[in-house]
Design a protein around this motif. Structure first.
Motif, mmCIF file in Angstrom:
data_model
loop_
_atom_site.group_PDB
_atom_site.id
_atom_site.type_symbol
_atom_site.label_atom_id
_atom_site.label_comp_id
_atom_site.label_asym_id
_atom_site.label_seq_id
_atom_site.Cartn_x
_atom_site.Cartn_y
_atom_site.Cartn_z
ATOM 1 N N LEU A 100 49.548 39.008 32.333
ATOM 2 C CA LEU A 100 48.829 38.260 33.364
ATOM 3 C C LEU A 100 49.126 38.899 34.723
ATOM 4 O O LEU A 100 50.166 38.646 35.327
ATOM 5 N N ILE A 134 41.001 39.123 39.359
ATOM 6 C CA ILE A 134 41.301 38.172 38.289
ATOM 7 C C ILE A 134 41.363 36.755 38.854
ATOM 8 O O ILE A 134 40.863 35.801 38.251
ATOM 9 N N ARG A 151 46.852 36.385 26.623
ATOM 10 C CA ARG A 151 46.305 36.324 27.977
ATOM 11 C C ARG A 151 45.531 37.584 28.361
ATOM 12 O O ARG A 151 44.562 37.518 29.105
ATOM 13 N N VAL A 179 42.099 37.689 30.457
ATOM 14 C CA VAL A 179 42.149 38.337 31.776
ATOM 15 C C VAL A 179 41.054 39.388 31.898
ATOM 16 O O VAL A 179 40.418 39.530 32.942
#
Length: 447
Positions: free
Chosen positions: A273, A280, A432, A436
């Protein structure tokens, strides 16, 4: 006795060599005649050509740098060690997790992902290729704070230092697109004279040469760590996400965003992340705001639509760079001190980053093929498909809060804090990275 002006002239014209002859004073009229006669005897002075007015661009942008050495000799780089194995330095083209399970997990967390996976391929995890970690990191460092075209050309000249048989122009070297094509070894780079490395940027504009010279010093630091095995492909693959970050953050010129991009695009880590990436953050605002507010609509700017072709939805080959595309719009604010420590500001991250935080506008599809293309306006139907969602937003966030952030009200230069990003994506864990990737496709600003 005061000295008169005429006496001063007479003294100045006294013969040297210790002569004792008395000098008589000359009258002003005589001096005038003498000076006229002298002027007549002297040849006319060369006509001065008017100086051309130098502009800032002509001095710094268009002038090439000349590298001066005491004897004019630039030492050649050393040959590679005979026991260096190239294959052991490559990351294999395989995933360490089940991609189908990752998709199913994200769909369970938010059923809108099912339509997202249908609309757009997740390139880093679907188009697999071997990756050379040392090469990926070198290319990332060399591209810092200079234009994409300059970085592409300089990287090729850097490689040619070690293999002069390669074509002079990168456009004539088709193998440059292959991650397994020739690249100097860490030992070679670490033991190359810095003047030799800098010679790869001699035709660079002066405005970029200072940054480039610094980048070559950073590359040597990275090479030294790979050469003495403080870093290696084996160690990078064996490290968990936090250990990986700790290992790379010690390298001069590598910050957290660079590490996150490397982990996603080169090592294909599933649970990364990048909390410092504004692209993002903006994509997440749109994603979660549309989930909690049916009134919010997603709008794609017209200039993004104009560049799309009818077959743009067809799968394209993976990026030519294992680190993702080179920088492309306002990029991270990086200074020598921040590059040494790896620290970056949330609102100005460094390369390689998402389209939100890149340095120069990309000039070809090659430069952006690793990142997803922006969604078309039809994505609005997908985003609104969960309008009846009853899941509460994390503590401290509300629909009004998200809207104000999206409209430009940042917190210390960021749309979302790291804690808010972690809370919003908690249900995505341990995948993630896949979620993302699609947030970049939603990061386009409303126009």
């Amino acid at each position: 006795m005061p000295v008169t002006r005429s006496a001063t002239r007479s003294f100045a014209s006294t013969p040297t060599g210790g002569s004792n002859k008395t000098t008589t004073a000359v009258s002003p009229s005589a001096v005038g005649k003498s000076s006229k006669r002298k002027a007549a005897e002297e040849p006319p002075a060369a006509k001065k050509t008017p100086r051309t007015k130098k502009t800032k661009s002509s001095e710094s942008d268009k002038s090439a740098v000349t590298l001066l050495t005491p004897d004019g000799f630039i030492p050649p780089p050393p040959p590679p060690l005979q026991n260096e194995s190239e294959e052991t330095n490559l990351v294999p083209a395989v995933l360490t997790f089940s991609f189908e399970e990752a998709k199913a997990h994200l769909i369970r967390a938010d059923h809108r992902f099912e339509d997202i996976f249908t609309k757009l391929k997740c390139k880093p995890f679907e188009f697999l290729e071997q990756v050379h970690p040392f090469r990926a990191l070198v290319e990332s460092i060399l591209a810092q704070q200079i234009s994409w075209l300059a970085a592409r050309s300089i990287t090729h000249r850097f490689i040619r230092l070690y293999d002069p048989s390669l074509p002079e122009k990168v456009a004539d070297y088709s193998a440059s697109k292959s991650p397994t094509s020739f690249f100097p070894t860490p030992y070679q780079v670490a033991n190359t004279d810095i003047l030799t490395l800098k010679s790869a940027g001699l035709s660079t504009r002066k405005a970029e040469y200072g940054q480039l010279s610094y980048n070559f010093l950073l590359v040597q630091d990275l090479a030294a760590r790979f050469a003495d095995e403080r870093l290696s492909t084996k160690k990078l693959l064996a490290a968990d996400d936090e250990t990986l970050a700790e290992m790379l953050i010690e390298v001069r010129g590598i910050g957290r965003v660079c590490i996150d991009m490397f982990a996603i695009f080169s090592l294909r880590r599933p649970n990364i992340l990048p909390v410092g990436d504004l692209g993002i953050q903006r994509g997440m605002l749109r994603w979660f705001l549309s989930r909690h507010s049916s009134k919010h609509t997603f709008t794609l700017s017209p200039h993004k639509l104009s560049g799309r072709k009818p077959n743009d939805d067809k799968p394209k080959p993976a990026s030519t760079s294992a680190m993702g595309p080179p920088p492309a719009t306002p990029a991270p604010k990086t200074t020598p001190s921040s590059q040494l420590t790896g620290d970056v500001e949330l609102d100005n991250e460094v390369l390689p980053t998402s389209p939100e935080s890149q340095l120069q506008a990309p000039t070809s599809i090659e430069s952006t093929s690793a990142f997803p293309e922006p969604f078309t306006p039809s994505i609005e139907k997908t985003l609104e498909a969960d309008a009846m969602n009853t899941e509460a937003l994390p503590e401290g966030l509300s629909v009004a809060n998200l809207k104000s952030r999206l409209e430009g009200k940042k917190i210390k230069g960021a749309f979302l804090t790291p804690k808010e990003m972690e809370d919003l994506t908690a249900s995505w864990v341990p995948y993630r990275s896949l979620g993302v990737y699609y947030m970049w496709a939603l990061s386009e600003e409303k126009k």
